[in-house]
Write a protein that holds these residues in place. Sequence first.
Motif, PDB file in Angstrom:
ATOM      1  N   ALA A   1     -21.088  55.361 118.672  1.00 37.07           N
ATOM      2  CA  ALA A   1     -20.309  55.175 117.445  1.00 37.07           C
ATOM      3  C   ALA A   1     -21.070  54.286 116.471  1.00 37.07           C
ATOM      4  CB  ALA A   1     -18.950  54.565 117.772  1.00 37.07           C
ATOM      5  N   ASP A   2     -20.793  54.488 115.181  1.00 32.92           N
ATOM      6  CA  ASP A   2     -21.418  53.663 114.141  1.00 32.92           C
ATOM      7  C   ASP A   2     -20.599  52.413 113.842  1.00 32.92           C
ATOM      8  OD1 ASP A   2     -23.667  55.455 113.410  1.00 32.92           O
ATOM      9  OD2 ASP A   2     -22.053  56.825 112.850  1.00 32.92           O
ATOM     10  N   PHE A   3     -19.292  52.581 113.780  1.00 29.47           N
ATOM     11  CA  PHE A   3     -18.382  51.480 113.490  1.00 29.47           C
ATOM     12  C   PHE A   3     -17.140  51.646 114.357  1.00 29.47           C
ATOM     13  CE2 PHE A   3     -20.560  52.540 109.434  1.00 29.47           C
ATOM     14  CZ  PHE A   3     -21.341  51.401 109.332  1.00 29.47           C
ATOM     15  N   GLY A   4     -16.400  50.558 114.527  1.00 29.79           N
ATOM     16  CA  GLY A   4     -15.224  50.641 115.374  1.00 29.79           C
ATOM     17  C   GLY A   4     -14.090  49.758 114.896  1.00 29.79           C
ATOM     18  N   TYR A   5     -12.939  49.961 115.506  1.00 34.65           N
ATOM     19  CA  TYR A   5     -11.764  49.111 115.294  1.00 34.65           C
ATOM     20  C   TYR A   5     -11.085  48.906 116.644  1.00 34.65           C
ATOM     21  CZ  TYR A   5     -12.215  50.674 110.410  1.00 34.65           C
ATOM     22  OH  TYR A   5     -12.691  50.971 109.143  1.00 34.65           O
ATOM     23  N   THR A   6     -10.827  47.659 117.008  1.00 41.30           N
ATOM     24  CA  THR A   6      -9.895  47.421 118.101  1.00 41.30           C
ATOM     25  C   THR A   6      -8.486  47.491 117.517  1.00 41.30           C
ATOM     26  OG1 THR A   6     -10.174  45.032 117.777  1.00 41.30           O
ATOM     27  CG2 THR A   6     -11.410  46.057 119.572  1.00 41.30           C
ATOM     28  N   VAL A   7      -7.575  48.073 118.278  1.00 42.19           N
ATOM     29  CA  VAL A   7      -6.176  48.159 117.855  1.00 42.19           C
ATOM     30  C   VAL A   7      -5.410  47.218 118.772  1.00 42.19           C
ATOM     31  CG1 VAL A   7      -4.247  49.716 117.365  1.00 42.19           C
ATOM     32  CG2 VAL A   7      -6.601  50.563 117.203  1.00 42.19           C
TER      33      VAL A   7
ATOM     34  N   VAL B   1     -21.288  39.711 111.815  1.00 45.01           N
ATOM     35  CA  VAL B   1     -21.760  41.093 111.845  1.00 45.01           C
ATOM     36  C   VAL B   1     -20.939  41.976 110.909  1.00 45.01           C
ATOM     37  CG1 VAL B   1     -22.116  43.134 113.282  1.00 45.01           C
ATOM     38  CG2 VAL B   1     -22.596  40.861 114.212  1.00 45.01           C
ATOM     39  N   VAL B   2     -19.620  41.900 111.042  1.00 44.80           N
ATOM     40  CA  VAL B   2     -18.742  42.771 110.262  1.00 44.80           C
ATOM     41  C   VAL B   2     -18.924  42.544 108.768  1.00 44.80           C
ATOM     42  CG1 VAL B   2     -16.323  43.351 109.790  1.00 44.80           C
ATOM     43  CG2 VAL B   2     -17.078  42.949 112.138  1.00 44.80           C
ATOM     44  N   GLY B   3     -19.198  41.298 108.385  1.00 44.76           N
ATOM     45  CA  GLY B   3     -19.376  40.985 106.975  1.00 44.76           C
ATOM     46  C   GLY B   3     -20.537  41.714 106.316  1.00 44.76           C
ATOM     47  N   GLN B   4     -21.457  42.232 107.122  1.00 45.99           N
ATOM     48  CA  GLN B   4     -22.593  42.979 106.570  1.00 45.99           C
ATOM     49  C   GLN B   4     -22.208  44.407 106.190  1.00 45.99           C
ATOM     50  OE1 GLN B   4     -26.132  42.646 109.109  1.00 45.99           O
ATOM     51  NE2 GLN B   4     -25.210  40.842 110.080  1.00 45.99           N
ATOM     52  N   TYR B   5     -21.008  44.837 106.599  1.00 44.68           N
ATOM     53  CA  TYR B   5     -20.578  46.218 106.355  1.00 44.68           C
ATOM     54  C   TYR B   5     -19.178  46.204 105.728  1.00 44.68           C
ATOM     55  CZ  TYR B   5     -24.312  46.895 109.752  1.00 44.68           C
ATOM     56  OH  TYR B   5     -25.515  46.851 110.417  1.00 44.68           O
ATOM     57  N   PRO B   6     -19.075  45.830 104.455  1.00 45.36           N
ATOM     58  CA  PRO B   6     -17.744  45.682 103.838  1.00 45.36           C
ATOM     59  C   PRO B   6     -16.914  46.949 103.836  1.00 45.36           C
ATOM     60  CG  PRO B   6     -19.502  45.614 102.182  1.00 45.36           C
ATOM     61  CD  PRO B   6     -20.168  45.519 103.523  1.00 45.36           C
ATOM     62  N   GLN B   7     -17.577  48.119 103.954  1.00 42.22           N
ATOM     63  CA  GLN B   7     -16.819  49.372 103.931  1.00 42.22           C
ATOM     64  C   GLN B   7     -15.886  49.502 105.137  1.00 42.22           C
ATOM     65  OE1 GLN B   7     -20.057  49.020 104.569  1.00 42.22           O
ATOM     66  NE2 GLN B   7     -20.980  50.772 105.665  1.00 42.22           N
TER      67      GLN B   7
ATOM     68  N   PRO C   1     -20.079  47.109 114.942  1.00 38.67           N
ATOM     69  CA  PRO C   1     -19.214  46.248 114.111  1.00 38.67           C
ATOM     70  C   PRO C   1     -17.764  46.693 114.250  1.00 38.67           C
ATOM     71  CG  PRO C   1     -21.167  46.955 112.889  1.00 38.67           C
ATOM     72  CD  PRO C   1     -21.150  47.755 114.155  1.00 38.67           C
ATOM     73  N   CYS C   2     -16.866  45.749 114.580  1.00 37.62           N
ATOM     74  CA  CYS C   2     -15.574  46.178 115.109  1.00 37.62           C
ATOM     75  C   CYS C   2     -14.462  45.177 114.794  1.00 37.62           C
ATOM     76  CB  CYS C   2     -15.708  46.375 116.624  1.00 37.62           C
ATOM     77  SG  CYS C   2     -14.374  47.288 117.401  1.00 37.62           S
ATOM     78  N   PRO C   3     -13.876  45.214 113.595  1.00 37.49           N
ATOM     79  CA  PRO C   3     -12.715  44.355 113.318  1.00 37.49           C
ATOM     80  C   PRO C   3     -11.481  44.831 114.064  1.00 37.49           C
ATOM     81  CG  PRO C   3     -13.119  45.809 111.464  1.00 37.49           C
ATOM     82  CD  PRO C   3     -14.254  46.031 112.438  1.00 37.49           C
ATOM     83  N   ASN C   4     -10.391  44.102 113.891  1.00 31.73           N
ATOM     84  CA  ASN C   4      -9.168  44.331 114.652  1.00 31.73           C
ATOM     85  C   ASN C   4      -8.025  44.695 113.718  1.00 31.73           C
ATOM     86  OD1 ASN C   4      -7.633  44.218 117.151  1.00 31.73           O
ATOM     87  ND2 ASN C   4      -6.710  42.329 116.391  1.00 31.73           N
ATOM     88  N   ILE C   5      -7.269  45.742 114.061  1.00 30.53           N
ATOM     89  CA  ILE C   5      -6.104  46.109 113.273  1.00 30.53           C
ATOM     90  C   ILE C   5      -4.841  45.999 114.124  1.00 30.53           C
ATOM     91  CG2 ILE C   5      -7.395  47.568 111.695  1.00 30.53           C
ATOM     92  CD1 ILE C   5      -6.420  49.999 113.193  1.00 30.53           C
ATOM     93  N   PHE C   6      -3.704  45.961 113.443  1.00 30.67           N
ATOM     94  CA  PHE C   6      -2.424  45.675 114.093  1.00 30.67           C
ATOM     95  C   PHE C   6      -1.992  46.803 115.025  1.00 30.67           C
ATOM     96  CE2 PHE C   6      -1.245  48.362 110.573  1.00 30.67           C
ATOM     97  CZ  PHE C   6      -0.160  49.073 111.024  1.00 30.67           C
TER      98      PHE C   6
END
Length: 415
Positions: A196-202, A332-338, A374-379
Motif C-alpha cells: 500500500a502507498d498510504f493507510g488509515y487505522t480505523v 511522517v504523515v506531515g510530509q503527505y498532506p493529501q 504513512p497512516c493517520p487514524n480515523i474514528f
Amino acid sequence: MALNLSYTVLERFLRYVQIDTQSDPSAEAFPSTEKQKDLSRLLVQELQGMGIADAHLDEYGYVYATVPANTDKEVPVICFCSHVDTAPDCSGANVKPLVRKNYDGSVLTFPDDPNVRLDPAQHPELARKIGHDIVTASGTTLLGADNKAGVAAIMDAAWQLMNNPGIKHGKVRILFTPDEEIGRGVDHVDIKKLGADFGYTVDGERLGSLEDETFSADAVTIDIQGVSIHPGFAKGKLESALKIAADVVAALPKDRLSPETTSGKEGFIHPVSLQGGAEQAQISFIIRDFEDAQLQAHEAFLKEVLDGVMKHYPNSHAGFKVTEQYRNMKQVVGQYPQIVDNAMEGMRRAGVEPQRGSIRGGTDGSRLSFMGLPCPNIFAGEYAFHSREEWSSVQDMEAAVRTIIETLRVWEERS
C-alpha cells in the motif's frame, strides 16, 4: 453519486465482540494468545464470502485482503487497518452485547452488575448521542468496541464496495492485526507484501475525529541492586532495593509530569510497575511527549531523580535502560498532506464534520508510518475504552463506513 447503503456493520459488530480476543502482555508467543485467531479466521471466511479471493490469515495472525480497483485511473493503493485484540485491563470473555435503541439521555445500568453505571454526566460524548442506538456489554466485561467497531466498519465498507460497482475506487488493501493493545501489533507486518502507498487505522473515538499526531513513546527500566542482609543484623549495612525503588517513585513531582496532572500536548513520566525485594528491585516506566526533544528531557530528569536517590545508598547500584517504543506519526504523515485532506473531504461527503486532533497515545499507525506506510487514524465510534462501561454508537459506526467509502472515492477523483 449519493450513497444509499444497507448497513451490515451492527450485525458484524455484535458477532465479533462475542469472540474473546484478549491479548496477553506476559506471553512470549506471537500472537500472544491463539484465541485472537478465532476472530481472524472468521474475518477471512467472511471476506472470501464477499468474493475477495486473496483474503488469508498468515502464520503471525495477520489478515491480509484486497478489494480490487474498478477504475482505469492510476490511484494510490490505500490500506485500512484495525486490530482484533482487546485490552488485558478487563475481561473480554463471554461478552453479552446489548443494543439500547433510541437513547433518551438517561443513566444506563447494566443487568449483570448493578454497580456499573454509564452516566452521561461522566461521559460527555454519550450526552451528545440522544436518539442514537447505543451498544454496551452487560456489566462484567468490556465490550470490545476498541477495536472491533473499526473491524466491523472496514468489513462493512468492503462488503459495500464489492456489491456496489458504481462506487469508483482504486485498489484497497485490508489489514487486521493482533496484539495492538500490548504494543506489538505491527511487529511482523510485511510492508512489501501489503503493497500500500498510504493507510488509515480505523481506531478512533468520537465522530469525525482524524488524528495525524501521536505521542512519541519510550520505556525506561530501572534495575536496582541493593545490599541484603539478615534484618536482625542489618544496622548500618542493609540497603533495601525495594525501599530505594519506593524512594525513586516518591521523588517524582506530584503536581506535574504525570498522566493525572497533564493534558493536551503535555508529556509525562509514568511508573507502571514496581517489583522486587531487599536485594533487587525493578521499576518500569513509560515516557511520553509529542516532541522527541522533550521526551529525552523527561528521561534526563528521571535519571537525575534516580541519581539523587542513589546518593543516599552508597553501596547499591542502579541501571537505567531506555527502549524506544514509537514516534510521533506527524513526522511522517506531515510530509503527505493529501492523506489528511482526502480523509477530511471524505468525512464531509459522509455528512460528518471533521475534527483534526492529536492522540495522547499511539496506534498501529504510529509504527506503520515509520515502516513506510504513512497512516493517520480515523474514528470508529468506540468510547470508554478498556472498561466495563465501554460503549459504541451504531450511527457513529455507520458514519465510519460512509467515511471509508467516501475517502476512497475522493482518492479516485483526485488521481
